[in-house]
Design a protein around this motif. Structure first.
Motif, mmCIF file in Angstrom:
data_model
loop_
_atom_site.group_PDB
_atom_site.id
_atom_site.type_symbol
_atom_site.label_atom_id
_atom_site.label_comp_id
_atom_site.label_asym_id
_atom_site.label_seq_id
_atom_site.Cartn_x
_atom_site.Cartn_y
_atom_site.Cartn_z
ATOM 1 N N LYS A 13 -4.909 7.859 -20.709
ATOM 2 C CA LYS A 13 -5.632 8.408 -21.862
ATOM 3 C C LYS A 13 -7.093 7.982 -21.849
ATOM 4 C CE LYS A 13 -1.761 8.726 -25.141
ATOM 5 N NZ LYS A 13 -1.195 8.195 -26.416
ATOM 6 N N CYS A 14 -7.324 6.707 -21.587
ATOM 7 C CA CYS A 14 -8.698 6.184 -21.558
ATOM 8 C C CYS A 14 -9.518 6.871 -20.471
ATOM 9 C CB CYS A 14 -8.663 4.681 -21.342
ATOM 10 S SG CYS A 14 -10.290 3.895 -21.310
ATOM 11 N N ILE A 61 -6.925 0.150 -10.865
ATOM 12 C CA ILE A 61 -6.366 -0.539 -12.021
ATOM 13 C C ILE A 61 -4.974 -1.005 -11.594
ATOM 14 C CG2 ILE A 61 -5.768 -0.386 -14.458
ATOM 15 C CD1 ILE A 61 -8.768 -0.054 -13.807
ATOM 16 N N GLY A 62 -4.891 -2.275 -11.255
ATOM 17 C CA GLY A 62 -3.720 -2.823 -10.574
ATOM 18 C C GLY A 62 -4.031 -2.908 -9.088
ATOM 19 N N PHE A 63 -3.703 -4.061 -8.490
ATOM 20 C CA PHE A 63 -4.018 -4.224 -7.072
ATOM 21 C C PHE A 63 -2.912 -5.024 -6.382
ATOM 22 C CE2 PHE A 63 -7.061 -5.440 -3.528
ATOM 23 C CZ PHE A 63 -7.291 -4.129 -3.126
ATOM 24 N N GLY A 64 -1.679 -4.581 -6.630
ATOM 25 C CA GLY A 64 -0.523 -5.148 -5.950
ATOM 26 C C GLY A 64 -0.339 -4.522 -4.582
ATOM 27 N N GLY A 65 0.896 -4.546 -4.090
ATOM 28 C CA GLY A 65 1.161 -4.064 -2.737
ATOM 29 C C GLY A 65 0.773 -2.620 -2.509
ATOM 30 N N VAL A 66 1.058 -1.747 -3.475
ATOM 31 C CA VAL A 66 0.743 -0.320 -3.313
ATOM 32 C C VAL A 66 -0.766 -0.100 -3.319
ATOM 33 C CG1 VAL A 66 0.928 1.967 -4.368
ATOM 34 C CG2 VAL A 66 2.940 0.476 -4.246
ATOM 35 N N SER A 71 -8.865 -3.981 -17.821
ATOM 36 C CA SER A 71 -8.626 -2.625 -17.309
ATOM 37 C C SER A 71 -9.384 -1.560 -18.096
ATOM 38 C CB SER A 71 -7.129 -2.321 -17.331
ATOM 39 O OG SER A 71 -6.593 -2.465 -18.646
ATOM 40 N N ILE A 72 -9.407 -1.681 -19.420
ATOM 41 C CA ILE A 72 -10.086 -0.675 -20.237
ATOM 42 C C ILE A 72 -11.593 -0.723 -20.013
ATOM 43 C CG2 ILE A 72 -10.546 0.108 -22.584
ATOM 44 C CD1 ILE A 72 -7.695 0.683 -21.594
ATOM 45 N N GLN A 73 -12.159 -1.916 -19.960
ATOM 46 C CA GLN A 73 -13.597 -2.032 -19.659
ATOM 47 C C GLN A 73 -13.921 -1.408 -18.316
ATOM 48 O OE1 GLN A 73 -13.723 -6.427 -20.273
ATOM 49 N NE2 GLN A 73 -15.681 -6.037 -21.300
ATOM 50 N N THR A 74 -13.065 -1.649 -17.330
ATOM 51 C CA THR A 74 -13.305 -1.105 -15.992
ATOM 52 C C THR A 74 -13.283 0.412 -16.008
ATOM 53 O OG1 THR A 74 -12.316 -3.074 -14.978
ATOM 54 C CG2 THR A 74 -12.473 -1.098 -13.602
ATOM 55 N N ILE A 75 -12.327 0.982 -16.719
ATOM 56 C CA ILE A 75 -12.241 2.450 -16.803
ATOM 57 C C ILE A 75 -13.457 3.011 -17.536
ATOM 58 C CG2 ILE A 75 -10.934 4.384 -17.767
ATOM 59 C CD1 ILE A 75 -8.390 2.624 -17.366
ATOM 60 N N GLU A 76 -13.788 2.409 -18.660
ATOM 61 C CA GLU A 76 -14.849 2.945 -19.510
ATOM 62 C C GLU A 76 -16.244 2.710 -18.936
ATOM 63 O OE1 GLU A 76 -12.855 2.626 -23.984
ATOM 64 O OE2 GLU A 76 -14.171 1.009 -23.254
ATOM 65 N N GLN A 77 -16.490 1.532 -18.367
ATOM 66 C CA GLN A 77 -17.861 1.138 -18.053
ATOM 67 C C GLN A 77 -18.232 1.227 -16.575
ATOM 68 O OE1 GLN A 77 -19.183 -2.478 -20.112
ATOM 69 N NE2 GLN A 77 -17.435 -2.296 -21.508
ATOM 70 N N SER A 78 -17.263 1.334 -15.692
ATOM 71 C CA SER A 78 -17.606 1.467 -14.277
ATOM 72 C C SER A 78 -18.103 2.878 -14.000
ATOM 73 C CB SER A 78 -16.381 1.161 -13.407
ATOM 74 O OG SER A 78 -15.455 2.238 -13.445
ATOM 75 N N ASN A 79 -18.706 3.050 -12.829
ATOM 76 C CA ASN A 79 -19.193 4.381 -12.441
ATOM 77 C C ASN A 79 -18.168 5.139 -11.600
ATOM 78 O OD1 ASN A 79 -19.376 2.868 -10.105
ATOM 79 N ND2 ASN A 79 -21.402 3.644 -9.507
ATOM 80 N N ALA A 80 -16.921 4.682 -11.625
ATOM 81 C CA ALA A 80 -15.861 5.368 -10.863
ATOM 82 C C ALA A 80 -15.601 6.749 -11.445
ATOM 83 C CB ALA A 80 -14.577 4.546 -10.907
ATOM 84 N N ASP A 81 -15.352 7.714 -10.559
ATOM 85 C CA ASP A 81 -14.918 9.022 -11.030
ATOM 86 C C ASP A 81 -13.432 9.257 -10.754
ATOM 87 O OD1 ASP A 81 -17.135 10.294 -8.522
ATOM 88 O OD2 ASP A 81 -15.101 9.536 -8.220
ATOM 89 N N MET A 82 -12.797 8.335 -10.005
ATOM 90 C CA MET A 82 -11.359 8.398 -9.741
ATOM 91 C C MET A 82 -10.739 7.041 -10.059
ATOM 92 S SD MET A 82 -8.507 9.657 -8.785
ATOM 93 C CE MET A 82 -8.892 11.280 -8.113
ATOM 94 N N GLN A 98 -15.582 5.353 -1.809
ATOM 95 C CA GLN A 98 -16.185 4.034 -1.984
ATOM 96 C C GLN A 98 -15.452 3.331 -3.126
ATOM 97 O OE1 GLN A 98 -20.171 3.604 -3.927
ATOM 98 N NE2 GLN A 98 -20.783 2.789 -1.924
ATOM 99 N N VAL A 99 -14.848 2.188 -2.833
ATOM 100 C CA VAL A 99 -14.181 1.397 -3.864
ATOM 101 C C VAL A 99 -15.236 0.593 -4.611
ATOM 102 C CG1 VAL A 99 -12.522 -0.442 -4.335
ATOM 103 C CG2 VAL A 99 -12.019 1.265 -2.575
ATOM 104 N N VAL A 100 -15.340 0.838 -5.918
ATOM 105 C CA VAL A 100 -16.360 0.152 -6.710
ATOM 106 C C VAL A 100 -15.781 -0.909 -7.639
ATOM 107 C CG1 VAL A 100 -17.992 2.078 -6.630
ATOM 108 C CG2 VAL A 100 -16.334 1.927 -8.519
ATOM 109 N N ALA A 101 -14.457 -0.850 -7.895
ATOM 110 C CA ALA A 101 -13.887 -1.794 -8.855
ATOM 111 C C ALA A 101 -12.417 -2.061 -8.592
ATOM 112 C CB ALA A 101 -14.068 -1.284 -10.285
ATOM 113 N N VAL A 102 -12.010 -3.276 -8.920
ATOM 114 C CA VAL A 102 -10.608 -3.680 -8.955
ATOM 115 C C VAL A 102 -10.410 -4.453 -10.244
ATOM 116 C CG1 VAL A 102 -8.867 -5.233 -7.984
ATOM 117 C CG2 VAL A 102 -10.231 -3.779 -6.466
ATOM 118 N N SER A 103 -9.363 -4.106 -10.993
ATOM 119 C CA SER A 103 -9.018 -4.872 -12.180
ATOM 120 C C SER A 103 -7.509 -5.047 -12.212
ATOM 121 C CB SER A 103 -9.491 -4.156 -13.457
ATOM 122 O OG SER A 103 -9.147 -4.920 -14.602
#
Length: 355
Positions: free
Chosen positions: A116-117, A8-13, A85-96, A37-42
């Motif tokens: 929180k989400c 969630i965020g994909f700047g320099g860091v 970002s909220i959709q990615t957190i809620e609906q992706s299969n990421a655990d981290m 395994q990286v599954v999402a970027v938002s």
């Protein structure tokens, strides 16, 4: 078991961490048994992409660096684009969730809402954002614990230098009665330049030209950045609920060449210091320029380097020094937390595990 990660965020860091996960993949697997395994970027500026079976990191990095966006990531079956970002957190299969958005440190948003989400959706978080820890530590730590997920934020005080994990792990059993630190490389660099003869404004311009200071340096030079870090130390290391707004704060903008010269004549040195002191059941804190003796352990810390001193009842004075900023260093701080999460086996709040 593969750890699935969403950025969630994909700047320099974030990009620095993604590159570390890619280039160190075999080492992490062989040394720690950590498979990621990286599954999402938002990212609000760079777009969003998700695939439940994983994304190719070199392709992600190439798209961002060449086109400034992930929106042109090659389409293939199962790929989803455009989630916020909220959709990615809620609906992706990421655990981290790696939370590295541009966040307002005065409100802690949007990082607080992201944490929180994630926690309410039973997902762990690692972050380098100071806001959530400085402003909402108790609430978020409790929420993470209730949902039995991990919350790591090692990089919030001294980037890749383990200023938070060391006192609770390596110094366990000691009572830490005071913490003193040089926690802002910009101001420490400026003070070093002023000791060499530069005027305040010239030192600031040098810091800006080298990338140490932002175009608007207020947060650094007025001590606000250090105040948030001081609140984190009070809450996390000392276990005391101290709000950043309640910490007296003064920066270095009022210091002049005359002040620097008078200090040198007295064999002293100006440093912008964070202090957190425990007396009985009370903890107090401050951020301000202080005159310290040349033989003080912090006096020799020059340039953009950071340092922190823990006064322990058994171990005595322990000092830790290192870089307090930098893309690779900050990306590494996230990797520290990811490795720690993997080691815990049963995911729990970082504070509880370290303590």
């Amino acid at each position: 078991m593969t750890m699935k990660i969403a950025f969630i965020g994909f700047g320099g860091v974030g990009q620095a961490l993604a590159e570390l996960l890619h280039t160190r993949r075999q080492h992490l697997l062989e040394t720690y048994g950590l498979d990621t395994q990286v599954v999402a970027v938002s990212d609000v500026m760079k777009g969003a992409v998700y695939h439940p079976e994983g994304l190719d990191i070199p392709t992600l990095l190439r798209e961002v660096r060449e086109n400034g966006s992930v929106t042109e990531y090659p389409d293939h079956t199962g790929l989803i684009k455009g989630w916020d970002s909220i959709q990615t957190i809620e609906q992706s299969n990421a655990d981290m969730i790696v939370e590295v958005t541009f966040t307002d440190v005065e409100t802690g948003q949007p990082a607080i809402d992201h944490c929180k989400c994630a926690f309410t959706n039973k997902k762990s978080v690692v972050t380098t954002n100071k806001g959530p820890v400085a402003l909402a530590y108790r609430e978020l730590a409790q929420l993470a614990e209730e949902n039995q997920v991990y919350w790591g934020f090692e990089g919030t005080v001294m980037s890749g230098t383990p200023a938070l994990r060391m006192p609770l792990a390596s110094l366990a059993g000691n009572e830490i009665t005071e913490i003193r630190g040089i926690l802002n490389g910009t101001t420490n660099y400026m003070l070093t330049e002023m000791e060499k003869g530069s005027a305040y404004q010239d030192a600031l311009e040098k810091a800006q030209s080298l990338g140490y200071a932002e175009a608007d340096p207020t947060s650094d030079v007025e001590g606000y950045d250090v105040r948030y870090k001081t609140a984190i130390l009070a809450n996390y290391v000392m276990g005391y609920p101290l709000a950043s707004r309640d910490i007296p704060c003064k920066g270095i903008s009022g210091l002049t060449q005359d002040d620097i010269k008078e200090a040198k004549a007295s064999n002293k040195r100006w440093k912008l210091l964070a202090r957190v002191k425990k007396e009985g059941d009370q903890v107090t804190a401050s951020v301000q320029p202080e005159l310290i003796d040349q033989d003080d352990s912090l006096a020799g810390i020059t340039g953009p380097t950071n340092a922190i001193v823990y006064d322990c009842d058994m171990a005595g004075e322990i000092m830790l020094t290192g870089a307090g900023a930098g893309l690779i260093e900050t990306g590494y701080s996230l990797l520290i937390d990811i490795i720690d999460f993997h080691r815990t086996k049963t995911p729990i709040v970082a504070h509880e595990e370290d303590a």
